[in-house]
Write a protein that holds these residues in place. Structure first.
Motif, short mmCIF file in Angstrom:
data_model
loop_
_atom_site.label_atom_id
_atom_site.label_comp_id
_atom_site.label_asym_id
_atom_site.label_seq_id
_atom_site.Cartn_x
_atom_site.Cartn_y
_atom_site.Cartn_z
N LYS A 239 0.84 -1.19 0.00
CA LYS A 239 0.00 0.00 0.00
C LYS A 239 0.88 1.26 0.00
O LYS A 239 1.83 1.37 0.78
N GLY A 240 0.56 2.20 -0.90
CA GLY A 240 1.30 3.45 -0.91
C GLY A 240 2.69 3.34 -1.52
O GLY A 240 3.39 4.33 -1.63
N GLU A 241 3.08 2.14 -1.93
CA GLU A 241 4.41 2.01 -2.51
C GLU A 241 4.25 1.65 -3.98
O GLU A 241 3.51 0.76 -4.32
N THR A 242 4.94 2.37 -4.82
CA THR A 242 4.72 2.14 -6.23
C THR A 242 6.05 2.09 -6.97
O THR A 242 7.03 2.65 -6.54
N GLN A 243 6.06 1.37 -8.08
CA GLN A 243 7.27 1.32 -8.90
C GLN A 243 6.87 1.72 -10.30
O GLN A 243 6.88 0.92 -11.21
N LEU A 244 6.47 2.98 -10.42
CA LEU A 244 5.89 3.38 -11.68
C LEU A 244 6.89 3.73 -12.77
O LEU A 244 6.54 3.68 -13.93
N ALA A 245 8.09 4.11 -12.39
CA ALA A 245 9.00 4.66 -13.40
C ALA A 245 9.32 3.66 -14.49
O ALA A 245 9.44 2.46 -14.24
N LEU A 246 9.45 4.16 -15.72
CA LEU A 246 9.89 3.30 -16.81
C LEU A 246 11.32 2.86 -16.53
O LEU A 246 12.10 3.61 -15.95
N LYS A 247 11.64 1.67 -16.98
CA LYS A 247 12.97 1.17 -16.72
C LYS A 247 13.94 1.51 -17.84
O LYS A 247 15.14 1.46 -17.68
N TRP A 248 13.41 1.77 -19.01
CA TRP A 248 14.28 2.01 -20.16
C TRP A 248 13.95 3.37 -20.77
O TRP A 248 12.79 3.76 -20.81
N SER A 249 14.96 4.03 -21.29
CA SER A 249 14.67 5.28 -21.99
C SER A 249 14.45 4.96 -23.46
O SER A 249 14.91 3.92 -23.96
N LYS A 250 13.79 5.89 -24.13
CA LYS A 250 13.40 5.66 -25.53
C LYS A 250 14.64 5.48 -26.41
O LYS A 250 14.64 4.67 -27.33
N SER A 251 15.70 6.25 -26.11
CA SER A 251 16.88 6.16 -26.96
C SER A 251 17.78 4.98 -26.56
O SER A 251 18.49 4.43 -27.38
N GLU A 252 17.70 4.57 -25.32
CA GLU A 252 18.57 3.49 -24.81
C GLU A 252 18.20 2.14 -25.44
O GLU A 252 19.04 1.42 -25.96
N ASN A 253 16.93 1.81 -25.36
CA ASN A 253 16.46 0.56 -25.96
C ASN A 253 15.00 0.74 -26.32
O ASN A 253 14.11 0.64 -25.49
N PHE A 254 14.79 1.06 -27.59
CA PHE A 254 13.45 1.47 -28.04
C PHE A 254 12.41 0.36 -27.80
O PHE A 254 11.31 0.62 -27.34
N ALA A 255 12.82 -0.87 -28.09
CA ALA A 255 11.87 -1.98 -27.95
C ALA A 255 11.47 -2.18 -26.49
O ALA A 255 10.28 -2.38 -26.19
N MET A 256 12.44 -2.12 -25.61
CA MET A 256 12.13 -2.31 -24.18
C MET A 256 11.34 -1.12 -23.65
O MET A 256 10.44 -1.27 -22.82
N TRP A 257 11.70 0.07 -24.12
CA TRP A 257 10.97 1.26 -23.71
C TRP A 257 9.49 1.12 -24.12
O TRP A 257 8.58 1.36 -23.32
N TYR A 258 9.28 0.67 -25.35
CA TYR A 258 7.91 0.54 -25.85
C TYR A 258 7.12 -0.44 -25.00
O TYR A 258 5.98 -0.18 -24.60
N SER A 259 7.77 -1.56 -24.72
CA SER A 259 7.11 -2.58 -23.91
C SER A 259 6.78 -2.02 -22.52
O SER A 259 5.67 -2.22 -22.00
#
Ligand code: 87F
Length: 725
Positions: A239-259
């Motif tokens: 509760k109240g704890e979240t892991q929302l941030a994306l793990k990959w940047s768009k330029s770093e790994n486009f496919a993983m970012w998209y996923s």
């Protein structure tokens, strides 16, 4: 390079073996008998292959086929991991690198409970077509289900040559890392990670892949759908704890970012059948908004909605031979009900020409029955074997398919263009994506038709064009096959002229790719399921009761203006969490309401696209938002267009063609016309050759650089020693 033991020539460029070696070994291992070598050859990738004694472990390999330490070449260590919940990983590292599963999980940025184990031999054989001890990165070629994520050790890419097994462990194939990448990219987008030099609870290097029960640490991962390592985060672990941030940047790994983006924004959930995905409400609503707009437009053109069965008999499907010929492998068939076989297999619709046109033949008798203009919203199934990608290439997808019949070619052609213009408008006016309308070439057109038109969009990062939607002038081909005849005014029998046109849920994927950023989705207001979200800035000193009525008042004023809006008054999340959540879901405007806003009867608007923040009085809030949403919509289009235009070049000389493609540009070039298929083939062949040559040149340059680097580094050291001495 230290050449181990027997040497076999597999490319004309490399030759060190004796005639005797050649005659005995090429029979067992040549480009035609080994699928990997055959594929390397067909891709024109320079490679060298040699045999050595059977080597089931890295230690055996290092003994049987030693490489000199200063050669900057290496053997690979390959591990095939499975995770019950989250999929399969083929991990390829340099033979000297240790793999620690905990580290692997963290490098892949996988969250939550991790359950990573070495897969057993049966799975190894089933998924990668190799036996224990024979695994190498090139085995990814055998992963027809596209459910294995290939993970490559970054240090491999700094080598001059990489040696790996071509599905057997009595041989190794030697490749430049660029060429290794080119090969595997034919089958998947590998995830490149940097393993640390040190190790923790490692998998012993002598243990072959596929052996069970090696290490404990557990990895959690998404279905790995699309072979893209689609990692699913447990969004709310506590509760109240979240892991929302994306793990990959768009330029770093486009496919993983998209996923990451499509999963974390709650658009997509993965499913246990490869190439099939769940469209969650956040993406389905976008599809509904497109449908709503499209329905209004086609109604204006006299097109009516209808629905036809999803099954088609073999006879009907194959009645117009041309149209199904190239597509046959993608047709899915139902052959059983329960335990029993059906009397005859029936196909699941891949498209509905052959389902609808027999009915057209029944209904069309006279010129008065024309034009007949029908549309259907439905799902279709095409059992693709290429790498699936949610929205872009899936085995089942949603679309609209328009099918019309007319009394003349000209009338049909008007319809084709009207449909194409609607597609242009869906992209440009709803999704804020510029597209280029045009004709497909003879080779790329729909084989069952006369002419295919298309709208093509530009995907940033990958620098590729993508087909947005197509509209076909079918001529009279289907009319002839299905007897769609009518009596004209003079009582003479004529064959109807037809069109078909389709727009799919691919639209959503293109939109994500064009507009999304490292925080997540950015939705164009016209297709945003929610255009605004109101977040009250509550705290201990400013509880919800204080601000709720004011927020409700704001909500009501926005709803009156038909703005899609929501009040996020959930008490379990704090305002910061809510900001991140709605930003990631791409909501165009956040409305923050804090104590000062209440006091001044205003609200703070925070714009997702560009980050602008403005305070607006409640009196003009709703109208300001209406204006702001339109402004965002046009700014998003302008930005996408500016970017696309900066990658649109006109090329009139061949020498500029391939270099521009390699710069991720779209190339506009004079073209001698649809019927010149030989020239089309020439351009394809020549550009392919040239780009492979360029890749070769780049590889050579890299090799030279790498060879020189140690000497350049050594020089100052030597001179210093000289000075000291
Ligand atoms: C796959 C299997 C069988 C595409 C297929 O573009 C048949 C086909 O006919 C097939 N994949 N197509 C072409 C579809 C043409 C056309 N149909 C109506 C469209 C738009 C909507």
């Amino acid at each position: 390079m230290t050449q181990p033991l027997h040497q076999v020539v597999t490319t004309p460029s490399i030759s060190t073996s004796t005639m005797e070696d050649m005659s005995t070994l090429t029979a067992a291992l040549d480009d035609t008998s080994n699928p990997i070598l055959a594929r390397l050859a067909s891709l024109n990738l320079p490679h060298n292959t040699y045999t050595h004694p059977l080597s089931a472990t890295v230690d055996e390999l290092l003994t049987n086929a030693p490489l000199s330490t200063d050669s900057n070449e290496c053997h690979t260590k390959n591990l095939f991991f499975k995770d019950k919940k989250h999929g399969l990983f083929l991990v390829t590292v340099a033979s000297s690198t240790d793999v620690n599963t905990k580290e692997l999980a963290s490098l892949l940025k996988l969250d939550g409970k991790v359950n990573l184990r070495l897969a057993d031999e049966e799975l190894l054989l089933q998924k990668l077509g190799v036996k224990k001890g024979c695994l190498g990165p090139l085995a990814i070629m055998n992963n027809v289900d596209k459910d294995v994520t290939l993970v490559l050790d970054e240090s491999l890419l700094a080598k001059v040559k990489v040696h790996s097994h071509p599905l057997r462990n009595d041989a190794s194939v030697v490749l430049a890392p660029e060429d290794l990448m080119t090969f595997v990219r034919e089958y998947c987008e590998p995830v490149v990670v940097k393993f640390s030099e040190k190790m923790g609870g490692k998998v012993p290097s002598s243990r072959p892949e596929g052996e069970k029960g090696a290490t404990k640490p557990r990895i959690e991962k998404g279905e790995g759908g699309a072979g893209k390592g689609a990692n699913v985060n447990k969004k709310q672990t506590k509760k109240g704890e979240t892991q929302l941030a994306l793990k990959w940047s768009k330029s770093e790994n486009f496919a993983m970012w998209y996923s990451d983006v499509i999963v974390l924004s709650e658009m997509i959930s993965y499913y246990d059948i490869s190439g099939c995905y769940i469209l969650r409400p956040w993406s389905y609503k976008i599809w509904e908004l497109i449908q709503d707009w499209f329905n209004i437009q086609i109604r204006k053109l006299g097109v009516e909605n209808s629905y036809f069965p999803m099954f088609v008999s073999k006879d009907r499907l194959e009645k117009e031979k041309d149209h199904v010929e190239g597509f046959a492998p993608e047709v899915a068939w139902v052959t059983k009900s329960g335990d029993g076989d059906l009397a005859a297999p029936i196909a699941v619709r891949p498209t509905s020409e052959t389902i609808m046109y027999p009915a057209f033949a029944d209904w069309i008798r006279s010129h008065r029955d024309l034009p007949l203009k029908l549309n259907q919203w439905s799902n279709v199934v095409r059992w693709e074997f290429k790498d699936p990608t949610p929205f872009l290439r899936t085995r089942e997808f949603l679309w609209q398919e328009g099918h019309t019949a007319h009394a003349s070619y000209e009338d049909a052609d008007v319809m084709v263009r009207q449909a194409l213009d609607l597609y242009r408008r869906v992209y440009e006016e709803l999704l804020a994506i510029p597209v280029i309308p045009g004709y497909k070439t003879e080779k790329e057109k729909f084989a069952g038709g006369h002419q295919t038109t298309t709208v093509e969009a530009y995907i940033p990062v990958s620098g590729r064009a993508i087909q947005g939607a197509t509209s076909h002038n079918l001529g009279q081909n289907f009319g002839k096959m299905f007897d769609i005849n009518y009596q004209d005014e003079k009582g003479e029998t004529q064959i109807a002229w037809q069109t078909s046109w389709g727009l799919t849920t691919r639209t959503i994927g293109v939109m994500v790719m064009v507009h999304g950023d490292d925080t997540g989705l950015i939705l164009p207001p016209r297709v945003a399921p929610l255009q605004c979200v109101i977040v009250p800035i509550v705290s201990k000193t400013f509880p919800l009761e204080n601000v709720a009525p004011y927020c409700e008042e704001i909500l009501k004023s926005l709803e009156e203006k038909n703005i899609r809006c929501k009040l996020d008054d959930r008490s379990i999340y704090n305002p910061g969490w809510k900001y991140a959540h709605w930003e990631q879901k791409g909501v165009p405007i956040r409305i923050e309401v804090g104590p000062r806003d209440l006091e001044n009867r205003q609200a703070r608007l925070v714009v997702r696209f560009g980050g602008e923040k403005i305070d607006v009085g409640i009196g003009t809030l709703a109208s300001s938002i209406v204006t702001k949403l339109e402004e965002i919509q046009s700014n998003m289009f302008a930005k996408a267009k500016e970017f696309r235009d900066s990658h649109l070049v006109q090329v009139t000389e061949w020498k500029d063609f391939v270099p521009n493609l390699e710069l991720h540009n779209l190339v506009l070039t004079p073209w001698c016309g649809g019927e010149h298929t030989d020239w089309e083939e020439w351009v394809k062949e020549k550009s392919r050759e040239e780009s492979l040559q360029n890749r070769g040149k780049r590889a050579k340059m890299r090799e030279r650089q790498l060879r020189w680097r140690p000497r350049l580094c050594a020089f100052p050291l030597i001179s210093r020693r000289w000075m000291r001495g």
